[in-house]
Enzyme design. Structure first.
Site, short mmCIF file in Angstrom:
data_model
loop_
_atom_site.label_atom_id
_atom_site.label_comp_id
_atom_site.label_asym_id
_atom_site.label_seq_id
_atom_site.Cartn_x
_atom_site.Cartn_y
_atom_site.Cartn_z
N GLY A 45 -33.35 -19.04 -54.86
CA GLY A 45 -33.70 -19.69 -56.12
C GLY A 45 -34.41 -18.70 -57.02
O GLY A 45 -35.05 -17.76 -56.55
N GLN A 50 -39.55 -16.16 -64.10
CA GLN A 50 -39.62 -15.00 -63.21
C GLN A 50 -38.91 -13.78 -63.76
O GLN A 50 -39.10 -12.67 -63.27
CB GLN A 50 -39.04 -15.35 -61.83
CG GLN A 50 -39.88 -16.36 -61.06
CD GLN A 50 -39.28 -16.65 -59.71
OE1 GLN A 50 -38.38 -17.46 -59.58
NE2 GLN A 50 -39.75 -15.96 -58.68
N CYS A 99 -41.51 -16.19 -52.23
CA CYS A 99 -41.21 -16.19 -53.66
C CYS A 99 -40.87 -14.78 -54.09
O CYS A 99 -41.57 -13.83 -53.70
CB CYS A 99 -42.44 -16.70 -54.43
SG CYS A 99 -42.18 -16.74 -56.21
N LEU A 100 -39.81 -14.61 -54.86
CA LEU A 100 -39.40 -13.26 -55.27
C LEU A 100 -40.45 -12.59 -56.14
O LEU A 100 -40.45 -11.36 -56.25
CB LEU A 100 -38.05 -13.33 -56.00
CG LEU A 100 -36.86 -13.83 -55.15
CD1 LEU A 100 -35.59 -13.86 -55.98
CD2 LEU A 100 -36.67 -12.97 -53.91
N HIS A 141 -39.89 -25.96 -55.40
CA HIS A 141 -40.51 -24.65 -55.61
C HIS A 141 -40.16 -24.11 -57.00
O HIS A 141 -41.02 -23.65 -57.75
CB HIS A 141 -40.05 -23.69 -54.50
CG HIS A 141 -40.52 -22.27 -54.66
ND1 HIS A 141 -41.39 -21.68 -53.76
CD2 HIS A 141 -40.25 -21.32 -55.60
CE1 HIS A 141 -41.63 -20.42 -54.17
NE2 HIS A 141 -40.94 -20.18 -55.28
N GLU A 142 -38.87 -24.17 -57.34
CA GLU A 142 -38.43 -23.63 -58.64
C GLU A 142 -38.94 -24.49 -59.80
O GLU A 142 -39.33 -23.96 -60.85
CB GLU A 142 -36.91 -23.50 -58.70
CG GLU A 142 -36.29 -22.60 -57.63
CD GLU A 142 -36.92 -21.22 -57.58
OE1 GLU A 142 -37.37 -20.71 -58.62
OE2 GLU A 142 -36.97 -20.64 -56.47
N HIS A 145 -42.27 -23.49 -60.86
CA HIS A 145 -42.31 -22.29 -61.72
C HIS A 145 -42.27 -22.67 -63.21
O HIS A 145 -42.87 -21.99 -64.04
CB HIS A 145 -41.12 -21.37 -61.44
CG HIS A 145 -41.35 -20.42 -60.31
ND1 HIS A 145 -42.34 -19.46 -60.31
CD2 HIS A 145 -40.70 -20.26 -59.13
CE1 HIS A 145 -42.29 -18.76 -59.19
NE2 HIS A 145 -41.30 -19.22 -58.44
ZN ZN Z 1 -40.88 -18.56 -56.58
#
Ligand code: ZN
Length: 185
Positions: A45, A50, A99-100, A141-142, A145
């Site tokens: 995701g 991000q 998380c990226l 999670h997304e 963000h």
């Molecule tokens: Zn994340």
């Protein structure tokens, strides 16, 4: 095109994202670039903030996860535009998240196991889906963000304290991520 992923500490990650208008310039290209960026980083995701763009958009593809098992919903590849959580469903469950924007850190996070979400796809067709398992986790999670919330915000004060030096290293860019990132100087 692979875009640099904003690291923990970037103010864009703490901002509430704005609605995406139907005529948003370059939307299709942005979505394609976000998929490419996500796959390149082995993510499941990725949210627009991000990559430095504070709009209500995230992409997900749970077909590519190593965490997939027979209990999970079939995988889904989708772009979620202007999503709204309609309902959180079921018991709270522990699930290991990463998380990226926060490379190499994973921690158990407690969230409801299912979610009903409405959203527009990349053709601006409206959907309402109810999912559980990995996809429900990725969506929650997304979605966070887009509200300026990171998974580390859900951790207990003790866990946060234990992680502090590692998180500070990421904030300061003192890491060597396996994909392009952008750090705040
Ligand atoms: Zn994340």
């Amino acid at each position: 095109m692979i875009l640099p992923i904003r690291a923990l500490g970037d103010p864009v990650l703490k901002k509430a994202a704005k609605d995406v208008p139907k005529e948003y310039d370059g939307l299709q290209e942005l979505i394609d670039n976000m998929y490419e960026t996500m796959y390149n980083a082995n993510g499941v995701g990725l949210a627009a903030p991000q990559v430095g763009i504070s709009i209500k958009l995230f992409v997900a593809d749970t077909n590519v996860s190593s965490k997939k098992d027979e209990d999970y919903e079939p995988g889904m590849k989708e772009a979620f535009i202007n999503p709204e959580i309609v309902e959180l469903i079921g018991d709270d469950v522990d699930f290991e998240e990463g998380c990226l924007s926060i490379p190499s850190i994973t921690e158990d996070v407690v969230r409801p196991e299912g979610v009903a979400i409405s959203y527009f796809d990349r053709k601006f067709k409206k959907h309402l889906i109810e999912v559980d398992g990995l996809l429900a986790r990725v969506i929650q999670h997304e979605f966070d963000h887009l509200e300026g919330v990171l998974f580390t915000d859900h951790l207990s004060p003790i866990k946060k304290r234990l992680l502090k030096s590692k998180l500070d290293k990421i904030r300061k860019g003192k890491i060597d991520p396996p994909y392009p990132m952008r750090f705040v100087k």
